[in-house]
Design a protein around this motif. Structure first.
Motif, mmCIF file in Angstrom:
data_model
loop_
_atom_site.group_PDB
_atom_site.id
_atom_site.type_symbol
_atom_site.label_atom_id
_atom_site.label_comp_id
_atom_site.label_asym_id
_atom_site.label_seq_id
_atom_site.Cartn_x
_atom_site.Cartn_y
_atom_site.Cartn_z
ATOM 1 N N ARG A 152 -7.862 -36.919 -90.647
ATOM 2 C CA ARG A 152 -9.019 -36.246 -90.046
ATOM 3 C C ARG A 152 -9.167 -34.806 -90.502
ATOM 4 N NH1 ARG A 152 -7.424 -34.390 -83.920
ATOM 5 N NH2 ARG A 152 -5.542 -33.257 -84.488
ATOM 6 N N ASN A 180 -13.619 -35.377 -90.257
ATOM 7 C CA ASN A 180 -13.930 -36.000 -88.968
ATOM 8 C C ASN A 180 -15.110 -35.332 -88.261
ATOM 9 O OD1 ASN A 180 -12.559 -33.628 -88.234
ATOM 10 N ND2 ASN A 180 -11.643 -34.558 -86.425
ATOM 11 N N GLU A 181 -15.565 -34.175 -88.756
ATOM 12 C CA GLU A 181 -16.689 -33.488 -88.130
ATOM 13 C C GLU A 181 -18.029 -34.093 -88.540
ATOM 14 O OE1 GLU A 181 -16.044 -29.454 -89.443
ATOM 15 O OE2 GLU A 181 -15.034 -28.938 -87.565
ATOM 16 N N ARG A 210 -19.728 -36.547 -85.932
ATOM 17 C CA ARG A 210 -20.234 -35.874 -84.738
ATOM 18 C C ARG A 210 -21.453 -35.001 -85.026
ATOM 19 N NH1 ARG A 210 -19.092 -30.808 -82.875
ATOM 20 N NH2 ARG A 210 -17.358 -30.589 -84.353
ATOM 21 N N LEU A 211 -21.432 -34.312 -86.174
ATOM 22 C CA LEU A 211 -22.504 -33.355 -86.472
ATOM 23 C C LEU A 211 -23.702 -33.982 -87.176
ATOM 24 C CD1 LEU A 211 -20.347 -30.330 -87.684
ATOM 25 C CD2 LEU A 211 -21.489 -30.596 -85.468
ATOM 26 N N ASP A 231 -15.261 -46.186 -80.232
ATOM 27 C CA ASP A 231 -14.789 -45.072 -79.401
ATOM 28 C C ASP A 231 -13.630 -45.559 -78.538
ATOM 29 O OD1 ASP A 231 -15.883 -46.515 -77.307
ATOM 30 O OD2 ASP A 231 -17.622 -45.202 -77.059
#
Length: 228
Positions: free
Chosen positions: A18, A28-29, A32-33, A58
């Motif tokens: 990650r 790993n960002e 989410r972004l 999840d």
């Protein structure tokens, strides 16, 4: 990455950490972004492979997957004692598991793969691959003819718990076709092979490729997958 090779009839797992720094961010960002497609593109850039399908799981979906198969059996090679495991309430709890054979529920399996304060992220990646292998063993024990109705019910539940571009028919087809393929696990891109630890301009811990490019990683992946 899970790569299925129909020619040699095997499935190979490769884990990307990650903290790998890709185009100015930890890998790993991106999910989410920017969403799943952005993450897919970065994984392709690192590995040199085309990602044909994806599954996003999840924590709750991970537990649901394990529980849908009645739990899983694993052998713990190294005892874990983690005094800083998140308790879900903003604090911490102690998580421990002894060496030896264990039957894990979904919740127990999640703790097993999330714990990291007494081991490394690379060890955690190997445990995650171990869980996938354990899930395969449960699938192998299913009667795909006698339990077809139950199988469709399980997969319908799972599809409702995960985000994927696989259709239900594809999931059943892939599981039926590839479930007997042995899984080659334990392959983790790490500081023991192709990466080195550093910090970004904000002082964050990051991992970078030795030599400054993804070339060695991509060659390793190609060799690992063979004629795929």
């Amino acid at each position: 990455i899970a790569a299925v090779n129909e020619t040699v009839q095997k499935t190979t797992l490769v884990s990307i950490p990650r903290d790998l720094f890709v185009n100015g961010r930890k890998i790993n960002e991106y999910l989410r972004l920017y969403g799943a497609q952005a993450l897919r593109e970065k994984v392709e850039a690192v590995s040199g492979l085309s990602m044909h399908r994806m599954v996003i799981v999840d924590f709750s979906a991970f537990e649901a997957v394990i529980d849908a198969f009645g739990g899983i059996d694993v052998y713990v090679e190294k005892a874990i004692y983690d005094s800083l495991y998140p308790n879900g309430k903003g604090g911490y709890m102690v998580y421990s598991i002894a060496t030896g054979s264990h039957h894990l529920t979904g919740a127990e399996a999640l703790r097993y793969v999330r714990s990291r304060h007494s081991t490394s992220d690379f060890d955690r990646a190997k445990r995650q691959q171990q869980i996938l292998t354990a899930i395969q063993e449960r699938v192998l024990n299913m009667d795909f003819v006698g339990d077809l109705g139950k199988l469709k019910e399980i997969f319908t539940t799972l599809v409702g718990s995960v985000e994927t571009d696989l259709s239900l028919d594809e999931i059943i087809s892939y599981t039926t076709s590839f479930r007997n393929f042995p899984i080659e696990s334990g392959n983790v891109i790490s500081t023991e092979n192709f990466l080195y630890a550093s910090e970004n301009i904000g002082g964050q811990y990051i991992l970078l490729p030795r030599g400054g490019s993804w070339g060695k990683i991509q060659r390793y992946v190609r060799e690992l997958l063979g004629s795929q």
